[in-house]
Write an enzyme that holds these catalytic residues in place. Sequence first.
Site, short mmCIF file in Angstrom:
data_model
loop_
_atom_site.label_atom_id
_atom_site.label_comp_id
_atom_site.label_asym_id
_atom_site.label_seq_id
_atom_site.Cartn_x
_atom_site.Cartn_y
_atom_site.Cartn_z
N GLU A 142 62.07 36.18 64.58
CA GLU A 142 61.27 35.18 65.29
C GLU A 142 61.62 33.81 64.72
O GLU A 142 61.42 33.55 63.52
CB GLU A 142 59.78 35.48 65.13
CG GLU A 142 58.89 34.60 66.00
CD GLU A 142 57.44 35.05 65.94
OE1 GLU A 142 56.94 35.53 66.97
OE2 GLU A 142 56.84 34.93 64.86
N ALA A 201 60.91 30.50 66.43
CA ALA A 201 59.87 29.50 66.66
C ALA A 201 58.78 29.65 65.61
O ALA A 201 58.40 30.76 65.24
CB ALA A 201 59.30 29.63 68.06
N ASN A 252 55.84 25.50 58.34
CA ASN A 252 57.04 26.27 58.08
C ASN A 252 56.81 27.70 58.52
O ASN A 252 55.67 28.14 58.71
CB ASN A 252 57.39 26.25 56.58
CG ASN A 252 57.73 24.86 56.09
OD1 ASN A 252 58.60 24.20 56.64
ND2 ASN A 252 57.03 24.41 55.06
N LYS A 253 57.90 28.45 58.70
CA LYS A 253 57.78 29.82 59.17
C LYS A 253 57.06 30.70 58.15
O LYS A 253 56.26 31.57 58.52
CB LYS A 253 59.16 30.40 59.50
CG LYS A 253 59.11 31.68 60.30
CD LYS A 253 58.42 31.44 61.65
CE LYS A 253 58.24 32.73 62.43
NZ LYS A 253 57.36 32.56 63.59
N VAL A 254 57.35 30.50 56.88
CA VAL A 254 56.68 31.25 55.82
C VAL A 254 55.82 30.27 55.04
O VAL A 254 56.34 29.30 54.47
CB VAL A 254 57.66 31.95 54.88
CG1 VAL A 254 56.91 32.70 53.77
CG2 VAL A 254 58.55 32.91 55.65
#
Length: 346
Positions: free
Chosen positions: A141, A143, A340-342
Site C-alpha cells: 500500500e 498511499a 508518514n506511512k509508518v
Amino acid sequence: MTSQMRAEIGEQPDALRRTIDALLPRTPDVGALARETRQVLFIARGSSDNAAVYGRYLVESHAGRLATLAAPSIATTYKRRLDLSGVLAVAISQSGKTEEIVETLDWAKDCGARTVAVTNGAGSPLAEAAEVALLTDAGEEIAVPATKTYTTQLAALSVLGLGLGADVAVDDLRRVPDEVARMIAETEASPALPEIVEELAKVPGTVVSGRGIAFGTALELALKIKEACYLHAMGLSYADLLHGPIAVVDAQTPALLVAADSGPTLPGTVALARRVESAGAKAFGVGGGDGLAKACTAALPGPGLPEWVAPLGLIVPGQIMVENLARRLGIDPDVPRGLNKVTQTD
C-alpha cells in the site's frame, strides 16, 4: 488523473478475497490459542484502532466475550505490570513495525496474555512476536491513507471472531469481496457522490456518527476526512452525540451517518437523521438502506451484507467520497501533510 489512493480502493475486492481465503483455515488456530482465555485486549493506533473498535463490538455481541481497547502507554510510558492471565491480546498494525505496538504486545505476553498479531507485514517484528499471526494479503500500500490494509484487517478480525465462536455464518464473509466490487461501481455511479462532495467542500467540518458494529466505521471515516481533506471531523457514537455535541450540528456542520442495512442500531440512526434535518442542518447517509436514504439530504449505498460483516464494505463509499473530496479541495490524497506511512509513537 487517478490517485494512488483511488487505485488501492479498487484493489480491495482482490485483497479481501486473498486475505479471507488465506485466513479462514486459521480459525482453529485462534480457537485453540483462546481456549484458556476469557476476554480480549486489542492493541492498536490510528486506523488500526478503528479496526479494533469493530473487533470489540463483534467479539462482545457475537462471541460473548468481554473485549477492551488497550492504553499502550501503560506498558510503554508508565511501565506498569498488570495481571493479564486469561487474556487474549490482539495487536493490530498495518506494517507490523510500529515499535509501540510491538512493545505493548511483548508486555502483554510478559504479563500472562496469549498473543495474536493482525498485520500486513509478513516477517515483521509484530508477526514474529505473536503466538498466532493473522497475516493479511493486501499487497503493498503506497498511499498514506489506509484503505485496503484497513479492510483486510477487518477481514482478519472477522476470522478472529469466528475462531472465538461467534454465532455468525461464514458464508457472509465469503460474500464480501464481490459485494465490495459491486459497491465501488455503484458508489461512483451514484448522483449522491458529487452532491455530497460539493456540500462538504463548502464547510469547515462535519460530525460523523454511527453506533455499535458500525461505530468503528464512523471513526475511520472521520479520520480519513481529517487526514486527507484537512477538515474538522468529529467521530461519535450517536448515543454520545445526543448527550450534548449535537449542538454543533448546524448549517455549517452537517452530519455524516453510517449504518448497516439491518441491525438494532439502524432505527436510531434513521431517527438521528430526521432530527438533524428538522434542525435545519444537512444529514448525509452511508448505508442504512432505503430508511436512512429517505431521512437524509443525500445518501451513498451501503453493502448488502448482514450487520456483523457490513463494516468490511461500509467504509468503501466513504473512502471514495474522501478521495473525491480531497481532489475537489486541491489536495493530493496520496501524501497528506505531516504524515508518514509508518508512524512511530512512544
